[in-house]
Design a protein around this motif. Structure first.
Motif, PDB file in Angstrom:
ATOM      1  N   ILE A  98       0.844  -1.204   0.000  1.00 38.30           N
ATOM      2  CA  ILE A  98       0.000   0.000   0.000  1.00 38.30           C
ATOM      3  C   ILE A  98       0.874   1.247   0.000  1.00 38.30           C
ATOM      4  N   ALA A  99       1.941   1.231   0.799  1.00 37.73           N
ATOM      5  CA  ALA A  99       2.849   2.379   0.848  1.00 37.73           C
ATOM      6  C   ALA A  99       3.506   2.609  -0.512  1.00 37.73           C
ATOM      7  N   ARG A 100       3.941   1.545  -1.158  1.00 38.78           N
ATOM      8  CA  ARG A 100       4.555   1.700  -2.473  1.00 38.78           C
ATOM      9  C   ARG A 100       3.542   2.224  -3.492  1.00 38.78           C
ATOM     10  N   THR A 101       2.310   1.783  -3.379  1.00 42.10           N
ATOM     11  CA  THR A 101       1.269   2.268  -4.293  1.00 42.10           C
ATOM     12  C   THR A 101       1.032   3.765  -4.096  1.00 42.10           C
ATOM     13  N   CYS A 102       1.001   4.204  -2.836  1.00 44.28           N
ATOM     14  CA  CYS A 102       0.831   5.632  -2.561  1.00 44.28           C
ATOM     15  C   CYS A 102       1.985   6.430  -3.158  1.00 44.28           C
ATOM     16  N   SER A 103       3.181   5.912  -3.014  1.00 43.46           N
ATOM     17  CA  SER A 103       4.347   6.598  -3.574  1.00 43.46           C
ATOM     18  C   SER A 103       4.280   6.627  -5.093  1.00 43.46           C
ATOM     19  N   ALA A 104       3.839   5.526  -5.713  1.00 40.20           N
ATOM     20  CA  ALA A 104       3.747   5.481  -7.171  1.00 40.20           C
ATOM     21  C   ALA A 104       2.713   6.465  -7.695  1.00 40.20           C
ATOM     22  N   HIS A 105       1.669   6.709  -6.916  1.00 43.07           N
ATOM     23  CA  HIS A 105       0.629   7.657  -7.325  1.00 43.07           C
ATOM     24  C   HIS A 105       0.962   9.088  -6.931  1.00 43.07           C
ATOM     25  N   GLY A 106       2.110   9.285  -6.297  1.00 39.87           N
ATOM     26  CA  GLY A 106       2.507  10.631  -5.923  1.00 39.87           C
ATOM     27  C   GLY A 106       1.704  11.222  -4.780  1.00 39.87           C
ATOM     28  N   ARG A 107       1.170  10.383  -3.906  1.00 40.94           N
ATOM     29  CA  ARG A 107       0.374  10.859  -2.771  1.00 40.94           C
ATOM     30  C   ARG A 107       1.227  10.773  -1.506  1.00 40.94           C
ATOM     31  N   GLY A 108       2.022  11.807  -1.277  1.00 38.05           N
ATOM     32  CA  GLY A 108       2.866  11.832  -0.095  1.00 38.05           C
ATOM     33  C   GLY A 108       2.080  11.883   1.193  1.00 38.05           C
ATOM     34  N   ASP A 109       0.881  12.519   1.161  1.00 32.35           N
ATOM     35  CA  ASP A 109       0.067  12.585   2.373  1.00 32.35           C
ATOM     36  C   ASP A 109      -0.413  11.199   2.786  1.00 32.35           C
ATOM     37  N   LEU A 110      -0.876  10.416   1.803  1.00 29.61           N
ATOM     38  CA  LEU A 110      -1.314   9.055   2.124  1.00 29.61           C
ATOM     39  C   LEU A 110      -0.122   8.185   2.534  1.00 29.61           C
ATOM     40  N   LEU A 111       1.018   8.410   1.896  1.00 28.82           N
ATOM     41  CA  LEU A 111       2.205   7.647   2.260  1.00 28.82           C
ATOM     42  C   LEU A 111       2.585   7.906   3.716  1.00 28.82           C
ATOM     43  N   GLN A 112       2.506   9.153   4.159  1.00 24.60           N
ATOM     44  CA  GLN A 112       2.810   9.478   5.547  1.00 24.60           C
ATOM     45  C   GLN A 112       1.837   8.794   6.489  1.00 24.60           C
ATOM     46  N   THR A 113       0.538   8.778   6.113  1.00 23.28           N
ATOM     47  CA  THR A 113      -0.469   8.115   6.942  1.00 23.28           C
ATOM     48  C   THR A 113      -0.190   6.624   7.052  1.00 23.28           C
ATOM     49  N   VAL A 114       0.158   5.992   5.937  1.00 23.80           N
ATOM     50  CA  VAL A 114       0.442   4.552   5.945  1.00 23.80           C
ATOM     51  C   VAL A 114       1.674   4.253   6.803  1.00 23.80           C
ATOM     52  N   ARG A 115       2.682   5.101   6.686  1.00 24.56           N
ATOM     53  CA  ARG A 115       3.873   4.888   7.503  1.00 24.56           C
ATOM     54  C   ARG A 115       3.554   5.028   8.996  1.00 24.56           C
ATOM     55  N   GLN A 116       2.731   5.996   9.341  1.00 28.47           N
ATOM     56  CA  GLN A 116       2.326   6.138  10.742  1.00 28.47           C
ATOM     57  C   GLN A 116       1.524   4.919  11.205  1.00 28.47           C
ATOM     58  N   LYS A 117       0.641   4.420  10.344  1.00 36.23           N
ATOM     59  CA  LYS A 117      -0.128   3.220  10.694  1.00 36.23           C
ATOM     60  C   LYS A 117       0.812   2.021  10.846  1.00 36.23           C
ATOM     61  N   ARG A 118       1.836   1.929  10.036  1.00 38.96           N
ATOM     62  CA  ARG A 118       2.786   0.825  10.136  1.00 38.96           C
ATOM     63  C   ARG A 118       3.514   0.867  11.480  1.00 38.96           C
ATOM     64  N   ALA A 119       3.976   2.067  11.849  1.00 39.02           N
ATOM     65  CA  ALA A 119       4.659   2.199  13.128  1.00 39.02           C
ATOM     66  C   ALA A 119       3.719   1.890  14.290  1.00 39.02           C
ATOM     67  N   GLN A 120       2.458   2.325  14.131  1.00 42.60           N
ATOM     68  CA  GLN A 120       1.467   2.069  15.193  1.00 42.60           C
ATOM     69  C   GLN A 120       1.206   0.582  15.356  1.00 42.60           C
ATOM     70  N   LEU A 121       1.039  -0.134  14.238  1.00 49.59           N
ATOM     71  CA  LEU A 121       0.734  -1.561  14.323  1.00 49.59           C
ATOM     72  C   LEU A 121       1.929  -2.376  14.830  1.00 49.59           C
ATOM     73  N   LEU A 122       3.134  -1.898  14.569  1.00 48.61           N
ATOM     74  CA  LEU A 122       4.316  -2.589  15.100  1.00 48.61           C
ATOM     75  C   LEU A 122       4.577  -2.275  16.567  1.00 48.61           C
ATOM     76  N   ASP A 123       3.936  -1.226  17.068  1.00 52.02           N
ATOM     77  CA  ASP A 123       4.042  -0.880  18.487  1.00 52.02           C
ATOM     78  C   ASP A 123       3.268  -1.923  19.294  1.00 52.02           C
ATOM     79  N   PRO A 124       3.850  -2.571  20.290  1.00 50.98           N
ATOM     80  CA  PRO A 124       3.153  -3.633  21.032  1.00 50.98           C
ATOM     81  C   PRO A 124       2.040  -3.116  21.938  1.00 50.98           C
ATOM     82  N   THR A 125       2.000  -1.817  22.223  1.00 49.95           N
ATOM     83  CA  THR A 125       0.949  -1.287  23.098  1.00 49.95           C
ATOM     84  C   THR A 125      -0.359  -1.186  22.343  1.00 49.95           C
TER      85      THR A 125
END
Length: 619
Positions: free
Chosen positions: A13-40
């Motif tokens: 999904i992150a690569r797709t956002c980058s391919a479409h030039g949507r940096g805002d969505l890419l930032q959101t996906v990256r934040q969601k990735r960090a959140q889901l990897l957080d054990p809390t």
């Protein structure tokens, strides 16, 4: 292994956002990735004011972490997490850098201001700890609790009556990234329309939502309210579990160590749900979150692609293809126009010749009728000079009137033919120079007095002698029978009468012959005039026809050259545009296919997910 699957999908999904030039969505996906990897497990508690959100958090951890009562209002979001010792701090994001939207927090750019434990209420109310001009702020409260130590983080939000308020609360970077959302509503009433709208809004970005019906200790028929609330959720299409609880009973049971009262409070079900979410965050909850992220990303990426496809179809109707069709219609219209004006010119000239001939014939007939009436009584020997002047004037007037009508009709024909070119937007009338000829009178054939018989004196004497001789002889013979001589006064008188009558009769016959001769001569003269004038009119009309034909033929050829050139340019542009549009449509459809495949891949993550994530047994 399962974590690797949803993580791979999220990276896709992150690569797709980058391919479409949507940096805002890419930032959101990256934040969601960090959140889901957080054990809390971050639990966001939302709801309208005075529904018991702060008391709910206190009851979950069995500690007075959030201030309640005395009309206290939560202004800043409150994050309750585990700490070895009780602590309070106001966390505030640094001001956004130039070019970054206001209200956007930056990771690692949060400053914390410690607050005394007895000033928790003031810090939550936003009265202390905040720096002027800083970014969004929230309160962090540390509590030494085993439940929190296991990885549970509770976030109390300010109460709001609008869905946009949830968005405002969730826009704070640190506390807003929630894994589970608890919407708190009390048992004194059923779910409101605003709360249902709030749920529908929240579930678009948070797949794990639970409705907590608080204050069951205040309402005797809270079970009926809970049942009606479940019906409202089902009718609204909200797949959220509803858990009735009582914070007062929970705190009282904790103080008295009463297990039965604690079970009656409903909190064991809620805490078990939170613990199960915490345990399943890396698997079921993560897969559900990735599915939600995929749906949101695909919707936002597909929307402009669908809009572009619609625009492509609209441009096909109004772009180069439309201009090509318009140019083709112009070519066809010019062809029809050419045929139309040629037919009009030919038909109108034919009608003009017929009308001009009829008009001149009618005028000459009127002149001839006047001539007949005049010479029924007039003697050509006496009235010829006066009549000749009148006839010449009448013929000139008839020729001038006929020629004037010819000029008017030719001008009308030119305007009617030119009207076929009005759609091309400029004056197409030819230069007009046809005028009345100055030598119409000189063109008339010369009229001479025809040869007519005159009644001379000798002819009268001879005619009188012939008539008197017969009468005198006839009556002389009759008088001889009476004994009178042949020549006597009676026979002589009778002979004189017969002679006078013979002279008068002969004079009348000669007058009629003269009148008939003059009428015949004038008829021939008028016929000669008609033939000459009609020939001149026909020649003039033919000249006008040739002039109009040459003028409008040249104009048609000029227009045809311009329109054909426009058609060629439009065709070339349409071919190029069609090729580019077809290529772009293939690219868009390929992207849409890839987005659909990505969405389907995310859907498969939750295909085997167990039902208890969103559905709870009835308490």
């Amino acid at each position: 292994m399962m974590a690797g699957i949803w993580l791979d999908v999220l990276d896709d999904i992150a690569r797709t956002c980058s391919a479409h030039g949507r940096g805002d969505l890419l930032q959101t996906v990256r934040q969601k990735r960090a959140q889901l990897l957080d054990p809390t497990l971050r639990v966001l508690v939302i709801g309208e004011p005075n529904q018991g959100k702060s008391q709910l958090i206190n009851a979950i951890i069995n500690a007075p972490a959030c201030p309640v009562g005395d009309g206290r209002t939560t202004v800043l979001p409150t994050v309750v997490r585990h700490a070895e010792a009780p602590s309070v701090a106001v966390a505030q994001a640094s001001p956004p850098a130039p070019g970054r939207p206001s209200g956007t927090a930056v990771e690692g750019a949060v400053e914390r201001t410690p607050v005394a434990l007895n000033q928790v209420a003031e810090s939550v109310a936003g009265m202390i700890g905040r720096r002027p001009g800083g970014g969004p702020a929230y309160v962090e409260i540390g509590v030494p609790r085993a439940l929190l130590g296991a990885g549970l983080v509770l976030v109390d939000t300010p109460g709001t009556d609008e869905v946009t308020g949830i968005g405002g609360a969730a826009s704070v970077a640190a506390p807003a990234r929630a894994d589970t959302v608890l919407l708190v509503t009390d048992s004194t009433r059923e779910l409101s329309v605003a709360e249902l709208n709030m749920l529908l809004h929240v579930m678009r970005s948070h797949p794990n939502v639970v409705v907590v019906q608080s204050k069951t200790d205040l309402v005797a028929d809270w079970r009926a309210v809970a049942e009606r609330n479940r019906q409202h959720l089902a009718e609204a299409g909200v797949p959220a579990a509803l858990i009735p609880v009582s914070a007062a009973l929970r705190l009282r049971a904790a103080a008295a160590d009463d297990r039965g009262l604690n079970a009656e409070s409903g909190f064991p079900v809620l805490i078990a749900r939170l613990q199960r979410d915490l345990a399943g965050k890396a698997d079921q909850l993560a897969r559900a979150s990735v599915q939600t992220v995929a749906r949101t990303v695909v919707e936002q990426l597909a929307a402009p692609l669908r809009a572009e496809l619609a625009t492509q179809e609209a441009e096909e109707q109004s772009g180069p293809i439309s201009r090509l069709h318009a140019a083709q219609r112009e070519v066809d219209e010019l062809r029809r126009c050419s045929t139309r004006w040629q037919n009009i010119l030919s038909d109108e000239i034919a009608d003009l010749l017929s009308d001009i001939e009829y008009d001149l014939r009618d005028r000459t007939r009127q002149i001839l009728r006047t001539v007949d009436e005049a010479f029924d009584t007039a003697d050509p020997l006496v009235a010829w000079d006066t009549f000749q002047d009148w006839l010449e004037r009448s013929l000139v007037e008839a020729a001038e009137a006929n020629h004037e009508w010819l000029i008017q009709r030719c001008d009308w024909i030119a305007r009617r033919v030119a009207a076929n070119f009005d759609r091309y937007g400029y004056d197409v009338l030819p230069p007009w120079s046809m005028t009345m000829p100055d030598d119409i009178g000189e063109r008339l054939p010369e009229l001479q007095l025809p040869t007519i018989d005159r009644f001379t004196t000798g002819q009268k004497l001879f005619t009188g002698m012939k008539g008197s001789y017969g009468g005198m002889l006839m009556f002389g013979l009759a008088t001889t029978l009476a004994g009178m001589p042949m020549i006597n006064p009676v026979s002589v008188g009778i002979g004189a009468l017969f002679g006078g009558k013979s002279i008068r009769d002969e004079s009348k016959q000669l007058l009629r012959r003269r009148q008939a001769t003059v009428k015949t001569a004038i008829q021939r003269h008028v016929d000669d005039f008609f033939v000459r004038m009609i020939r001149d009119c026909r020649d003039a009309a033919r000249q006008v026809q040739r002039m109009l034909r040459d003028h409008f033929t040249g104009l048609t050829e000029e227009l045809q050259e311009a329109i054909v050139q426009s058609f060629r340019s439009a065709k070339q542009e349409a071919d190029t545009d069609a090729s580019l549009r077809e290529q772009r449509q293939r690219e868009i459809r390929l992207k849409m296919t890839r987005l659909a495949a990505l969405y389907e891949q995310a859907q498969q993550l939750t295909a085997a997910r167990s039902a208890p994530l969103l559905l709870e047994p009835q308490a």
